[in-house]
Motif scaffolding. Structure first.
Motif, PDB file in Angstrom:
ATOM      1  N   GLN A 422       1.023  -1.098   0.129  1.00  0.00           N
ATOM      2  CA  GLN A 422       0.315   0.154   0.145  1.00  0.00           C
ATOM      3  C   GLN A 422       0.816   1.405   0.230  1.00  0.00           C
ATOM      4  O   GLN A 422       0.303   2.113  -0.480  1.00  0.00           O
ATOM      5  N   VAL A 425       2.427   1.836  -3.476  1.00  0.00           N
ATOM      6  CA  VAL A 425       1.791   2.426  -5.034  1.00  0.00           C
ATOM      7  C   VAL A 425       1.192   3.404  -4.844  1.00  0.00           C
ATOM      8  O   VAL A 425       1.240   4.516  -5.467  1.00  0.00           O
ATOM      9  N   ILE A 432      -5.513   1.176  -4.081  1.00  0.00           N
ATOM     10  CA  ILE A 432      -5.167  -0.438  -4.214  1.00  0.00           C
ATOM     11  C   ILE A 432      -6.260  -0.445  -3.308  1.00  0.00           C
ATOM     12  O   ILE A 432      -6.783   0.836  -2.568  1.00  0.00           O
ATOM     13  N   PHE A 444      -7.598  -7.873  -5.572  1.00  0.00           N
ATOM     14  CA  PHE A 444      -6.386  -7.179  -5.126  1.00  0.00           C
ATOM     15  C   PHE A 444      -6.556  -6.191  -6.147  1.00  0.00           C
ATOM     16  O   PHE A 444      -6.208  -6.447  -7.625  1.00  0.00           O
ATOM     17  N   LYS A 445      -7.275  -5.087  -6.589  1.00  0.00           N
ATOM     18  CA  LYS A 445      -7.076  -4.391  -7.547  1.00  0.00           C
ATOM     19  C   LYS A 445      -6.674  -2.628  -7.371  1.00  0.00           C
ATOM     20  O   LYS A 445      -6.726  -1.863  -7.242  1.00  0.00           O
ATOM     21  N   VAL A 446      -5.225  -3.061  -8.248  1.00  0.00           N
ATOM     22  CA  VAL A 446      -4.073  -1.623  -7.987  1.00  0.00           C
ATOM     23  C   VAL A 446      -4.290  -0.814  -9.153  1.00  0.00           C
ATOM     24  O   VAL A 446      -4.314  -1.794 -10.322  1.00  0.00           O
TER      25      VAL A 446
END
Length: 463
Positions: A422, A425, A432, A444-446
């Motif tokens: 995190q 990102v 995230i 998980f979506k980045v």
């Protein structure tokens, strides 16, 4: 004693109330005094004018009228002398009260004076129709007016004193009511400082004090959660550090004492020592990485990156680990615009998320996708693991937090991976998010903002 907040608050409000009460009393006293004085003067002036008219028209009737109304009348001759009367003697009063010259000039005379400790009002009215009389003086007592004013002042004092006592009680009650929550908050913060984090301040109002109480309750909960997570983190790290060190120490001792039977066994033990050394190095690197992030000393080499190759390389690196658990890694990597990130840190993010998915997935597959959306480039990693409960989902990015605490050691890890992900990102301008359902898995979506050739120069200039 005077350091108590309710006493300070009471004293401040009470002082303000006294000031307002004094000003109000002064104003009311002036209003009533001026009103009564004006009324008495008008009545006396009207009576003097009436007596003057009667004197001109009816003579002795004026004296009878003066006796009836309780005033004293003195007649001034054209020579400036008082005409003697049976009912009044001007010589009993001091000479300074008379203004015969002004009266002889046809002007009115009006003044207040004190005689024998009593207040009087004198009116002089010129007479124009009688050749022998030039004017009359009318003297009336103002003692009744003084008594009325004093009565009003007494009533104002009694009313003000009663209001003062009532206000004192109300102010003290309100001050105690306002200060009690602050005293509770003070007591609570002292208990928090001593480590008693299970307390909760009752939130009785929705004002600033209620908001402060809720904030302290939230602080206590967060501190308790931090303390619990930290304790668990130290226990996990101690275990994770102790295990490889124990293995390394044990097998190194066997090798040092030459207790191996053959070269194959010796090679096996050396392989175990090497693996445990690498494991120990991973733990230490995670701790070091977290320490640098907390101090803001992490270095980022931002550049235009095409993420497809980095994602594919990361998948290749964890493929063997996935195969060991009979897991399949599926990928769907669509063509996307470039993103402005540190390529090494991007690979670290993807490796951490893949490693996390493999660790918590017992069977099934892991889906990796790369897509371009309106907001930017999206990297999605889904697994078919046990999932995360709704209660624990908001906490998974916190440092030291571990999902499935009862099985945390079985899954391994230090609880730092997602926190590091995190932070990396966010520091690269991305976001995230996580979605999960118990029994179905976790996603998980980045997302990183995509860049164009024109915006690339702007980003490069800023860096």
């Amino acid at each position: 004693m005077w350091n108590k907040i309710h006493l300070k608050l009471s004293f401040t409000i009470f002082s303000l109330f006294i000031g307002i009460l004094i000003l109000l009393s002064i104003v009311l006293n002036l209003i009533f005094t001026n009103f009564l004085s004006s009324k008495v003067h008008d009545e006396a002036n009207e009576l003097a004018a009436h007596l003057s008219t009667m004197l001109e028209e009816q003579g002795n009737s004026a004296e009878q009228m003066a006796d009836f109304t309780g005033v004293q009348m003195y007649i001034l001759s054209s020579q400036g002398r008082f005409i003697e009367s049976k009912t009044s003697d001007a010589s009993i009063y001091p000479n300074y009260i008379w203004d015969n010259r002004k009266l002889l000039e046809g002007k009115k005379v009006e003044r207040e004076f004190t005689f024998n400790n009593e207040l009087y009002l004198l009116h002089g009215i010129p007479v124009t129709t009688n050749p022998t009389v030039k004017g009359i003086y009318v003297i009336s007592s103002l003692e009744n007016m003084k008594d009325s004013i004093q009565t009003i002042r007494n009533l104002l004092f009694i009313t003000g004193f009663g209001a003062l006592l009532l206000a004192l009680g109300c102010i003290f009650f309100l001050s105690k009511r306002l200060s009690n929550p602050l005293l509770k908050i003070e007591s609570a913060t002292r208990q928090i400082a001593k480590g008693e984090l299970n307390l909760e301040i009752p939130v009785e109002t929705k004002d600033e004090i209620g908001s402060l109480s809720q904030a302290i309750n939230d602080l206590a909960k967060e501190l308790k959660q931090y303390r619990d997570n930290r304790s668990e983190f130290f226990a996990n790290v101690s275990h994770e550090l102790k295990t490889p060190i124990t293995y390394m120490e044990g097998y190194a001792d066997i090798l040092a004492k030459d207790l191996v039977e053959n070269d194959e066994e010796k090679k096996k033990y050396l392989q175990i020592i090497s693996e445990e050394a690498r494991r120990l190095n991973v733990i230490i690197n995670d701790l070091f990485e977290l320490s640098k992030m907390e101090e803001g000393k992490i270095d980022l080499k931002l550049m235009s990156v095409e993420p497809t190759s980095i994602i594919q390389r990361s998948i290749d690196k964890v493929q063997l680990k996935a195969q060991e658990k009979d897991l399949t890694i599926r990928s769907k990597l669509s063509p996307v615009p470039h993103i402005f990130v540190d390529s090494n840190r991007l690979e670290q993010i993807i490796l951490n998320l893949l490693d996390n998915a493999i660790r918590y997935t017992a069977e099934g597959y892991i889906q990796v996708s790369l897509t371009s959306e309106l907001e930017g480039v999206v990297i999605s990693i889904c697994d078919t693991g046990p999932g995360i409960s709704t209660e624990e989902l908001p906490n998974i990015f916190e440092r030291f937090y571990r999902v499935e605490k009862s099985r945390s050691r079985a899954y391994g890890g230090t609880g730092l991976g997602l926190s590091i992900v995190q932070s990396l990102v966010l520091q690269q301008g991305g976001t995230i998010h996580v979605e999960s359902k118990i029994g179905e898995g976790t996603r998980f979506k980045v997302m990183f903002p995509s860049i164009t050739s024109s915006s690339l120069k702007s980003h490069s200039f800023k860096i």
